[in-house]
Design a protein around this motif. Sequence first.
Motif, PDB file in Angstrom:
ATOM      1  N   ARG A  45     -10.141   3.700   5.222  1.00  0.00           N
ATOM      2  CA  ARG A  45      -9.307   4.681   4.517  1.00  0.00           C
ATOM      3  C   ARG A  45     -10.061   5.896   3.978  1.00  0.00           C
ATOM      4  NH1 ARG A  45      -7.430  -0.053   2.314  1.00  0.00           N
ATOM      5  NH2 ARG A  45      -5.573  -0.871   3.280  1.00  0.00           N
TER       6      ARG A  45
ATOM      7  N   TRP B  96     -10.854   0.338  -6.916  1.00  0.00           N
ATOM      8  CA  TRP B  96     -10.578  -1.052  -7.287  1.00  0.00           C
ATOM      9  C   TRP B  96     -11.309  -1.997  -6.337  1.00  0.00           C
ATOM     10  CZ3 TRP B  96      -7.944  -4.801  -4.431  1.00  0.00           C
ATOM     11  CH2 TRP B  96      -7.741  -6.006  -5.116  1.00  0.00           C
ATOM     12  N   PHE B  97     -11.264  -1.712  -5.037  1.00  0.00           N
ATOM     13  CA  PHE B  97     -11.944  -2.546  -4.053  1.00  0.00           C
ATOM     14  C   PHE B  97     -13.443  -2.591  -4.333  1.00  0.00           C
ATOM     15  CE2 PHE B  97     -14.365  -2.869  -0.113  1.00  0.00           C
ATOM     16  CZ  PHE B  97     -13.927  -4.103   0.349  1.00  0.00           C
TER      17      PHE B  97
ATOM     18  N   GLU C 139      -7.121   2.664  -5.052  1.00  0.00           N
ATOM     19  CA  GLU C 139      -7.273   1.391  -4.348  1.00  0.00           C
ATOM     20  C   GLU C 139      -8.718   1.185  -3.914  1.00  0.00           C
ATOM     21  OE1 GLU C 139      -7.761  -1.211  -0.978  1.00  0.00           O
ATOM     22  OE2 GLU C 139      -7.798   0.971  -0.765  1.00  0.00           O
ATOM     23  N   LYS C 140      -9.381   2.236  -3.441  1.00  0.00           N
ATOM     24  CA  LYS C 140     -10.765   2.124  -2.994  1.00  0.00           C
ATOM     25  C   LYS C 140     -11.709   1.873  -4.170  1.00  0.00           C
ATOM     26  CE  LYS C 140     -12.222   2.405   0.664  1.00  0.00           C
ATOM     27  NZ  LYS C 140     -12.552   1.314   1.601  1.00  0.00           N
TER      28      LYS C 140
ATOM     29  N   ILE D  14      -3.370   7.298  -4.665  1.00  0.00           N
ATOM     30  CA  ILE D  14      -3.151   5.853  -4.475  1.00  0.00           C
ATOM     31  C   ILE D  14      -4.304   5.263  -3.660  1.00  0.00           C
ATOM     32  CG2 ILE D  14      -1.713   4.142  -3.273  1.00  0.00           C
ATOM     33  CD1 ILE D  14      -0.544   4.961  -5.918  1.00  0.00           C
ATOM     34  N   LEU D  15      -4.685   5.941  -2.584  1.00  0.00           N
ATOM     35  CA  LEU D  15      -5.775   5.445  -1.744  1.00  0.00           C
ATOM     36  C   LEU D  15      -7.113   5.471  -2.481  1.00  0.00           C
ATOM     37  CD1 LEU D  15      -4.827   7.030   1.699  1.00  0.00           C
ATOM     38  CD2 LEU D  15      -4.646   4.632   1.019  1.00  0.00           C
TER      39      LEU D  15
END
Length: 174
Positions: free
Chosen positions: A87, A41-42, A38-39, A34-35
């Motif tokens: 993160r 995507w960021f 998300e990274k 998940i992290l």
Amino acid sequence: MLYLIELWESVREFIATGGFVLYFVALALFLMWILMIEKYWFLTSVYPKMKRDIIARWDARTDTTSWYAHRIRDAWISEAAEILDARMITIKTLVAMCPLIGLLGTVTGMIAVFEIMAVQGTGNPRLMAAGISMATIPTMAGMVAALSGVFFSSRLDAKVKMAKAKLVDSLPHH
């Protein structure tokens, strides 16, 4: 739908064979991915706009050569680097924890084997085999989880370092 039910049953059998520690491996793996997603995507969606805004603010400045201008530039770069690094330590920690959680499964499985040996003796190989599989499966699962994360987290780390370097290069240092 039948495929999903069969898949779920396979997962349940695997967890039953490997013991409760596999839930912790699965949780660490889930959080890690998940992290990482998300990274990614960021880096592909949010950061490019943020970088353009920083560059536009720098280009809009009339003073880009004074000591104060360079401190402002350094502060903007530092803020962006902090956001980029957010993160990443957690991701790396989760990658490193997966094999350790697997080793915890090894210890609990071996304890189960020793308990069986203490109660039943060494004459029942079927009972001992269940404990040994409970000892080896979590280790394997932890290693596979860590391997899946090592490649992608190092790739992600390289992308973050590249993004920071490109930002520094995008803000001319007159």
